[in-house]
Write a protein that holds these residues in place. Structure first.
Motif, PDB file in Angstrom:
ATOM      1  N   UNK A  78      -7.509  -5.738   1.366  1.00 37.03           N
ATOM      2  CA  UNK A  78      -8.506  -5.717   0.293  1.00 37.03           C
ATOM      3  C   UNK A  78      -7.815  -5.715  -1.078  1.00 37.03           C
ATOM      4  N   UNK A  79      -8.508  -6.267  -2.065  1.00 34.24           N
ATOM      5  CA  UNK A  79      -7.956  -6.311  -3.422  1.00 34.24           C
ATOM      6  C   UNK A  79      -8.106  -4.985  -4.159  1.00 34.24           C
ATOM      7  N   UNK A  80      -9.078  -4.174  -3.755  1.00 35.56           N
ATOM      8  CA  UNK A  80      -9.270  -2.861  -4.370  1.00 35.56           C
ATOM      9  C   UNK A  80      -9.383  -1.803  -3.286  1.00 35.56           C
ATOM     10  N   UNK A  81      -8.591  -0.718  -3.442  1.00 36.29           N
ATOM     11  CA  UNK A  81      -8.654   0.419  -2.533  1.00 36.29           C
ATOM     12  C   UNK A  81      -8.702   1.682  -3.386  1.00 36.29           C
ATOM     13  N   UNK A  82      -9.766   2.478  -3.217  1.00 39.93           N
ATOM     14  CA  UNK A  82      -9.905   3.747  -3.922  1.00 39.93           C
ATOM     15  C   UNK A  82     -10.089   4.844  -2.891  1.00 39.93           C
ATOM     16  N   UNK A  83      -9.292   5.918  -3.022  1.00 38.24           N
ATOM     17  CA  UNK A  83      -9.371   7.019  -2.058  1.00 38.24           C
ATOM     18  C   UNK A  83      -9.709   8.307  -2.790  1.00 38.24           C
ATOM     19  N   UNK A  84      -9.786   9.462  -2.096  1.00 36.33           N
ATOM     20  CA  UNK A  84     -10.153  10.716  -2.753  1.00 36.33           C
ATOM     21  C   UNK A  84      -9.234  11.114  -3.899  1.00 36.33           C
ATOM     22  N   UNK A  85      -8.049  10.575  -3.954  1.00 36.82           N
ATOM     23  CA  UNK A  85      -7.146  10.922  -5.057  1.00 36.82           C
ATOM     24  C   UNK A  85      -7.373  10.097  -6.311  1.00 36.82           C
ATOM     25  N   UNK A  86      -8.241   9.081  -6.258  1.00 35.71           N
ATOM     26  CA  UNK A  86      -8.427   8.195  -7.417  1.00 35.71           C
ATOM     27  C   UNK A  86      -9.326   8.824  -8.476  1.00 35.71           C
ATOM     28  N   UNK A  87     -10.479   9.370  -8.073  1.00 37.27           N
ATOM     29  CA  UNK A  87     -11.389  10.017  -9.015  1.00 37.27           C
ATOM     30  C   UNK A  87     -12.422  10.823  -8.234  1.00 37.27           C
ATOM     31  N   UNK A  88     -13.259  11.561  -8.972  1.00 37.30           N
ATOM     32  CA  UNK A  88     -14.249  12.425  -8.330  1.00 37.30           C
ATOM     33  C   UNK A  88     -15.297  11.634  -7.554  1.00 37.30           C
ATOM     34  N   UNK A  89     -15.566  10.399  -7.990  1.00 37.49           N
ATOM     35  CA  UNK A  89     -16.607   9.609  -7.328  1.00 37.49           C
ATOM     36  C   UNK A  89     -16.208   9.166  -5.925  1.00 37.49           C
ATOM     37  N   UNK A  90     -14.920   9.302  -5.570  1.00 36.78           N
ATOM     38  CA  UNK A  90     -14.459   8.819  -4.263  1.00 36.78           C
ATOM     39  C   UNK A  90     -13.801   9.933  -3.450  1.00 36.78           C
ATOM     40  N   UNK A  91     -14.227  11.182  -3.654  1.00 38.15           N
ATOM     41  CA  UNK A  91     -13.606  12.299  -2.952  1.00 38.15           C
ATOM     42  C   UNK A  91     -13.936  12.332  -1.466  1.00 38.15           C
TER      43      UNK A  91
ATOM     44  N   UNK B 178     -14.833   9.373   0.512  1.00 37.72           N
ATOM     45  CA  UNK B 178     -14.839   8.073   1.196  1.00 37.72           C
ATOM     46  C   UNK B 178     -13.728   7.166   0.666  1.00 37.72           C
ATOM     47  N   UNK B 179     -13.477   6.111   1.402  1.00 36.02           N
ATOM     48  CA  UNK B 179     -12.573   5.058   0.966  1.00 36.02           C
ATOM     49  C   UNK B 179     -13.411   3.879   0.488  1.00 36.02           C
ATOM     50  N   UNK B 180     -13.070   3.363  -0.680  1.00 39.39           N
ATOM     51  CA  UNK B 180     -13.764   2.177  -1.198  1.00 39.39           C
ATOM     52  C   UNK B 180     -12.847   0.975  -1.036  1.00 39.39           C
ATOM     53  N   UNK B 181     -13.353  -0.072  -0.350  1.00 42.41           N
ATOM     54  CA  UNK B 181     -12.631  -1.323  -0.173  1.00 42.41           C
ATOM     55  C   UNK B 181     -13.487  -2.458  -0.747  1.00 42.41           C
ATOM     56  N   UNK B 182     -12.853  -3.358  -1.496  1.00 41.67           N
ATOM     57  CA  UNK B 182     -13.587  -4.563  -1.900  1.00 41.67           C
ATOM     58  C   UNK B 182     -12.636  -5.751  -2.029  1.00 41.67           C
ATOM     59  N   UNK B 183     -13.217  -6.946  -2.075  1.00 45.36           N
ATOM     60  CA  UNK B 183     -12.446  -8.195  -2.093  1.00 45.36           C
ATOM     61  C   UNK B 183     -12.588  -8.909  -3.445  1.00 45.36           C
ATOM     62  N   UNK B 184     -12.705  -8.154  -4.540  1.00 45.28           N
ATOM     63  CA  UNK B 184     -12.779  -8.751  -5.868  1.00 45.28           C
ATOM     64  C   UNK B 184     -11.466  -9.464  -6.188  1.00 45.28           C
ATOM     65  N   UNK B 185     -11.543 -10.757  -6.428  1.00 43.73           N
ATOM     66  CA  UNK B 185     -10.353 -11.548  -6.738  1.00 43.73           C
ATOM     67  C   UNK B 185      -9.953 -11.333  -8.196  1.00 43.73           C
ATOM     68  N   UNK B 186      -8.663 -11.064  -8.435  1.00 42.66           N
ATOM     69  CA  UNK B 186      -8.141 -10.868  -9.780  1.00 42.66           C
ATOM     70  C   UNK B 186      -7.077 -11.926 -10.080  1.00 42.66           C
ATOM     71  N   UNK B 187      -6.754 -12.034 -11.363  1.00 44.14           N
ATOM     72  CA  UNK B 187      -5.761 -13.026 -11.770  1.00 44.14           C
ATOM     73  C   UNK B 187      -4.411 -12.743 -11.127  1.00 44.14           C
ATOM     74  N   UNK B 188      -3.762 -13.792 -10.717  1.00 42.12           N
ATOM     75  CA  UNK B 188      -2.417 -13.669 -10.165  1.00 42.12           C
ATOM     76  C   UNK B 188      -2.345 -12.895  -8.868  1.00 42.12           C
ATOM     77  N   UNK B 189      -3.497 -12.717  -8.173  1.00 38.31           N
ATOM     78  CA  UNK B 189      -3.466 -11.981  -6.912  1.00 38.31           C
ATOM     79  C   UNK B 189      -3.238 -10.496  -7.072  1.00 38.31           C
TER      80      UNK B 189
END
Length: 312
Positions: free
Chosen positions: A281-294, A296-307
């Motif tokens: 996945x292009x984005x991975x957020x876990x409990x250590x990223x912020x309070x909103x993700x304490x 669960x794990x957030x995965x998404x396939x948002x394409x960004x520049x240069x991979x």
């Protein structure tokens, strides 16, 4: 007796002289006062006397100073036909008269421009060829899903060709079933097969095979982190999924929670599946990223520049 004849002879000529020098009938009269002019000339204004000429009366020694009279206001020059009325003293000049064929000029002002409204967010249209290949790959992995009607909830929320996924792999159920784009579903299947199953087999072999991935959110029309303002969430495009926990054949469930300091195999399992998530996945957020993700794990396939990938 004294002879006075000689004395009389001496006095006689004097008497004759005095008799001839009698006073005139009229005595001397004082000079007449010169007639006053309407505006006496002051000393400062009197023309200087030429050499040899007597000084004017005002300049004579002992003569009293003439009291100056106020000068008359000089006549104002007549206005020329082409010129406008003369400006009044101590007053603002009047604006020039408008010519008949001229139109009044409005003061130059910069027109205010209202900001253009933001362009409406468009739903990403699936490329037919890429979509067909994605379906083929997902079926080959043994996923159970069905295609459903196009979703358009407005404000950029929607999926052009949504899939409702029941089983991400044979024997591994998504609970509840998830609505995703094919690309997100395919990456989830690959991650589960290539990262989660091997990590679970090493960390908790006694609990048996992985049977369920409990997801907290797939498609939903909202902004990032459920905020009132900001950018649209990748969940609103069908590109994201939140993983809340894993359930095994024994019934054991490993919930996602802060485990950076957890030295058990359960902690190692969660850190392993989180770290490997960034391979798919292009984005991975876990409990250590912020309070909103304490939780669960957030995965998404948002394409960004240069991979570029964002993994925290």
């Amino acid at each position: 007796m004294i002879d006075r004849t000689p004395l009389l002879l001496l006095l006689l000529p004097a008497l004759v002289f005095l008799a001839g020098a009698s006073l005139p009938a009229d005595g001397p009269l004082p000079s007449k006062k010169p007639a006053e002019t309407s505006a006496p000339v002051s000393r400062a204004e009197a023309a200087p006397a030429k050499d040899g000429e007597p000084k004017a009366a005002e300049d004579a020694p002992g003569a009293p100073d003439a009291v100056p009279t106020p000068k008359e206001k000089p006549d104002e020059p007549a206005a020329s036909p082409s010129a406008g009325p003369a400006p009044k003293p101590d007053s603002k000049p009047e604006p020039a008269a408008q010519k008949p064929d001229e139109t009044p000029q409005e003061p130059a002002t910069t027109p205010k421009t209202e900001p253009a409204p933001p362009a409406p967010l468009a739903i990403e249209t699936e490329d037919p060829k890429a979509y067909a290949q994605c379906l083929t790959d997902l079926k080959a992995m043994g996923a159970t899903f069905e295609e459903t009607a196009r979703i358009d909830d407005g404000k950029g929320c929607g999926i052009d060709k949504p899939l409702v996924v029941t089983d991400i792999l044979p024997g591994v159920t998504l609970k509840p079933k998830a609505t995703l784009r094919c690309e997100a579903a395919l990456e989830l299947a690959r991650w589960t097969r290539e990262a989660v199953l091997p990590a679970a087999g090493t960390a908790v072999p006694e609990d048996g095979a992985l049977t369920t991935i409990n997801q907290a959110s797939s498609y939903i029309c909202r902004l990032r982190n459920n905020a009132a303002t900001g950018k649209i969430s990748e969940h609103a495009r069908g590109n994201a999924i939140d993983i809340a926990s894993f359930t095994f054949k024994s019934g054991k469930t490993i919930a996602i929670q802060p485990r950076d300091e957890d030295s058990t195999l359960t902690g190692a399992f969660q850190r392993a599946v989180t770290a490997t998530g960034c391979l798919y996945f292009e984005t991975v957020l876990d409990p250590g990223s912020d309070e909103a993700h304490e939780d669960h794990l957030h995965f998404d396939v948002l394409q960004r520049r240069g991979g570029y990938r964002y993994c925290r």
